[in-house]
Design a protein around this motif. Sequence first.
Motif, PDB file in Angstrom:
ATOM      1  N   TRP A  69      29.136   2.795   4.573  1.00 19.62           N
ATOM      2  CA  TRP A  69      28.556   2.769   5.913  1.00 19.62           C
ATOM      3  C   TRP A  69      29.342   1.818   6.818  1.00 19.62           C
ATOM      4  O   TRP A  69      29.695   2.176   7.936  1.00 19.62           O
ATOM      5  N   TYR A  70      29.607   0.608   6.335  1.00 21.04           N
ATOM      6  CA  TYR A  70      30.330  -0.380   7.133  1.00 21.04           C
ATOM      7  C   TYR A  70      31.732   0.108   7.481  1.00 21.04           C
ATOM      8  O   TYR A  70      32.199  -0.062   8.614  1.00 21.04           O
ATOM      9  N   LYS A  71      32.380   0.722   6.532  1.00 20.15           N
ATOM     10  CA  LYS A  71      33.714   1.279   6.769  1.00 20.15           C
ATOM     11  C   LYS A  71      33.659   2.368   7.842  1.00 20.15           C
ATOM     12  O   LYS A  71      34.537   2.450   8.691  1.00 20.15           O
ATOM     13  N   TYR A  72      32.616   3.185   7.822  1.00 19.86           N
ATOM     14  CA  TYR A  72      32.471   4.243   8.821  1.00 19.86           C
ATOM     15  C   TYR A  72      32.288   3.661  10.219  1.00 19.86           C
ATOM     16  O   TYR A  72      32.964   4.081  11.154  1.00 19.86           O
ATOM     17  N   VAL A  73      31.393   2.703  10.386  1.00 17.85           N
ATOM     18  CA  VAL A  73      31.105   2.213  11.733  1.00 17.85           C
ATOM     19  C   VAL A  73      32.182   1.290  12.276  1.00 17.85           C
ATOM     20  O   VAL A  73      32.284   1.123  13.490  1.00 17.85           O
ATOM     21  N   THR A  74      33.014   0.697  11.430  1.00 13.06           N
ATOM     22  CA  THR A  74      34.024  -0.232  11.935  1.00 13.06           C
ATOM     23  C   THR A  74      35.449   0.318  11.904  1.00 13.06           C
ATOM     24  O   THR A  74      36.279  -0.125  12.694  1.00 13.06           O
ATOM     25  N   ASN A  75      35.746   1.270  11.019  1.00 10.98           N
ATOM     26  CA  ASN A  75      37.130   1.714  10.860  1.00 10.98           C
ATOM     27  C   ASN A  75      37.273   3.229  10.854  1.00 10.98           C
ATOM     28  O   ASN A  75      38.237   3.740  10.302  1.00 10.98           O
ATOM     29  N   ALA A  76      36.369   3.948  11.425  1.00 15.36           N
ATOM     30  CA  ALA A  76      36.405   5.404  11.354  1.00 15.36           C
ATOM     31  C   ALA A  76      37.520   5.971  12.233  1.00 15.36           C
ATOM     32  O   ALA A  76      37.819   5.445  13.301  1.00 15.36           O
TER      33      ALA A  76
END
Length: 79
Positions: free
Chosen positions: A22-29
């Motif tokens: 989730w964190y990877k999606y919202v910060t590095n998508a």
Amino acid sequence: MRILRTFLIVVIISVGFIGFKWYKYVTNADSPYDEVGIELNSRMPGPINKWGCDKLHETFGNVLPPYGCQGGSDGRQWL
């Protein structure tokens, strides 16, 4: 006791993995329309979902918001 410990370890690892995705999606998508990321973000509790949507809006402000980040009656506005 051993089964409970194994179960807790599996739960902790699962929560950590899901949280990382989730964190990877919202910060590095690369795109706000990643299916797994949209699903994870839309199922997060209210304040966490809002924070995720705000991060996505900072990165992708010019596009239509993904599911879970839609506001307004027409779904074309960010939360």
